[in-house]
Structures are given as C-alpha cells and as structure tokens.
Design an enzyme around this catalytic site. Structure first.
Site, short mmCIF file in Angstrom:
data_model
loop_
_atom_site.label_atom_id
_atom_site.label_comp_id
_atom_site.label_asym_id
_atom_site.label_seq_id
_atom_site.Cartn_x
_atom_site.Cartn_y
_atom_site.Cartn_z
N TYR A 165 60.94 -59.17 -57.44
CA TYR A 165 61.01 -60.35 -56.57
C TYR A 165 60.73 -59.98 -55.12
O TYR A 165 59.95 -60.66 -54.42
CB TYR A 165 62.39 -60.97 -56.73
CG TYR A 165 62.65 -62.23 -55.94
CD1 TYR A 165 62.08 -63.45 -56.33
CD2 TYR A 165 63.48 -62.21 -54.83
CE1 TYR A 165 62.34 -64.61 -55.61
CE2 TYR A 165 63.75 -63.37 -54.11
CZ TYR A 165 63.17 -64.56 -54.51
OH TYR A 165 63.43 -65.71 -53.79
N LYS A 169 57.64 -61.31 -52.80
CA LYS A 169 57.93 -62.14 -51.63
C LYS A 169 57.42 -61.52 -50.34
O LYS A 169 56.98 -62.24 -49.44
CB LYS A 169 59.44 -62.40 -51.54
CG LYS A 169 59.96 -63.37 -52.60
CD LYS A 169 59.23 -64.71 -52.55
CE LYS A 169 59.90 -65.77 -53.38
NZ LYS A 169 59.17 -67.07 -53.35
#
Length: 304
Positions: A165, A169
């Site tokens: 993640y 991001k």
C-alpha cells in the site's frame, strides 16, 4: 444544482461507499453530473456487492442530481477507458476524475506474498494510471480537466505492515507530479489528497495495544465527508492554478505536504572513498537524516 461544479462532469472511482461516496454526493450537490464507479468488491478486492454504485446513484438522483453507475475495475485499462466513454456518452464531456478506488492486503514485509503486493499496486497505482491515461485524451481535446488522486501518509511518511500500500501510494504522488508537468500545456491539473477518515479502508487497522486503540478512536472521529470539500474545490475552475501539489485533510485541518528536496550537502574536491564517506560525509549529513517514524508519530496531536 448550482455550485462550484455547475455543468461539470466528474468520475469518482470506488464511490460505492466511504470517502468516494461522500465525494460523489458532494460533487453532485455542487452541480456536477457524476459517474459513480464501484466494482462492489470487498476490502481485499473480491467481488461482493455489485449494486454499491447503483445505490449511490439513487441517492444523488433523490436529491435532484444527475448520475450514472459504472461497475468496471480500475485495474483493467479497457474498463478505465469505458468509464470515460460512459461519461462522454451520458453527459457530453468529462471534467474531473477522482482516483479513489482501493484495496488493502496488509502484512509485514517478510510475510508478504507477491500476489498481495501485486494486487494492491494494480488497483492503486495502475488504477490511477489507467483512469488518468484514459481521461487525458478527453482532457486534451477539451483543453482542460482535473485529476485528483488519493495518496496516503502511509506512503508519504510510512506505516508498519503496509509495504504494498505504501509503495503504491507514494508512487501515486510521483505519478501525479509527472502528469501535472506533462499536461500543463492543455490546462490539466493533477493533485493528491492524503485523507484521514474512518472508512472501510481504515477499519482494518489491528487493535492489539492500548496505543492502537487510542489511535483508532481518534480515526473514528474523522468522517469521510470531511474530505469532500477539498476534492470538489480541486475539481473546480477556482483551482485552475493549483497543480502538482500534495494535500492532506484531517477532520477540520488542511495541510500542504512537503515534497522531497535536498536538505544538506557535503563536498570533497578530490572526490570520495568509502572511508571518507564514513568519516566525513555521514557525520556531516546525519543531522539531515529522517527518523524511522510512522504517520502517527508525525500527526501526533488530536484532530481539531
């Protein structure tokens, strides 16, 4: 409906619930026609509720707004192109895209599988690329448009057990900056928002200590609807000169985030050896080192 987005058309991905739903509703209330995209997937990306987008469309229409549903996956380039096509066919144009769709497959790095890393990057980073790339041709033809990408302090700062993640991001922040540079000549803006809000994404946080329990309680006070005003603004003509920026939204606070720049340098006329790097460069540069902190260490005060 009149407002900052009167006569505009916005595509919001992952808009079947949480932050995406509130952005879609706020955009409609501000005058936009909305393409509500949602795959109807679980937090891990498995299909479970194919009617999520339709429910948000019904909410918008009940308030007098205009919206259509789209159930495509942002990880599929063809599906992303169809989202743009749906917007143009239904409403004649597309003015803004909010790249909000996401999944989580958290785990410590030494336990993370290729499949879990790949799946998260495909939805977040590839998903943002796919929809933005599909919209870019339409924006260039119209000579204008706005891209709003959801990043995270997990990538900008760091968090435990989120290598997939976090990588995606932080990649989105770099992607947004490159888009802002490349498409500026066509009056296309590209910005990021790092949202703090209690949603399905944050509901997966493990509570295994008093500190984590306190953190979760703080997050639960921050509603997804608090993110929407910034997204609506960035999609509007009032934000034409705002591009290439990374913002954060935390309850009633808005932040502009720093971007990597040199903080300290050292020079040696004769060049460097491994020994002089150890003896000279590292001691001199150490004052500029970043600590091994996580998002909660940086945003340590209670939400305002």
């Amino acid at each position: 409906m009149d407002g900052l987005l009167k006569d505009k058309v916005m595509l919001v991905t992952g808009a079947g619930g949480g932050i995406g739903r509130d952005i879609a509703l706020a955009a409609a209330r501000a005058g936009a026609a909305v393409v509500v995209n949602d795959l109807g997937a679980s937090l891990k990306g498995d299909r479970e509720n194919s009617g999520a987008a339709d429910k948000v469309v019904a909410e918008i229409e009940a308030e007098g707004g205009r919206a259509i549903a789209n159930g495509g996956s942002v990880s599929d380039p063809d599906a992303a192109r169809q989202m743009v096509k749906d917007a143009v066919e239904a409403f004649g144009r597309l003015d803004a895209v909010v790249n909000n769709a996401g999944i989580l497959r958290d785990g410590f790095f030494h336990k993370m599988t290729y499949e879990d890393f790949d799946a998260v990057v495909k939805v977040h980073l590839y998903g943002a690329f796919n929809t933005s790339r599909a919209a870019a041709d339409q924006f260039r033809e119209q000579n204008g448009g706005a891209l709003i990408h959801m990043t995270s302090t997990s990538g900008l700062i760091g968090n435990l057990a989120q290598a997939n993640y976090s990588a995606a991001k932080l990649g989105i922040a770099a992607l947004s900056k490159s888009i802002a540079l490349d498409l500026a000549r066509w009056n296309v803006t590209s910005n990021c928002i790092a949202p703090f809000a209690w949603s399905r994404m944050t509901s997966s946080i493990k509570v295994d200590s008093p500190e984590q329990e306190a953190r979760v309680k703080k997050l639960q006070e921050m509603k997804p609807a608090k993110i929407a005003p910034l997204a609506v603004y960035l999609a509007s003509d009032r934000a034409r000169d705002v591009t290439g920026q990374v913002f954060a939204s935390r309850n009633n606070e808005l932040f502009v985030m720093s971007q990597p720049r040199p903080v300290k340098s050292v020079h040696r006329a004769e060049g460097w050896t491994p020994e002089t790097v150890a003896d000279h460069a590292m001691p001199a540069l150490r004052a500029g080192f970043m600590p091994l902190d996580v998002s909660g260490d940086v945003f340590s005060w209670d939400p305002i």
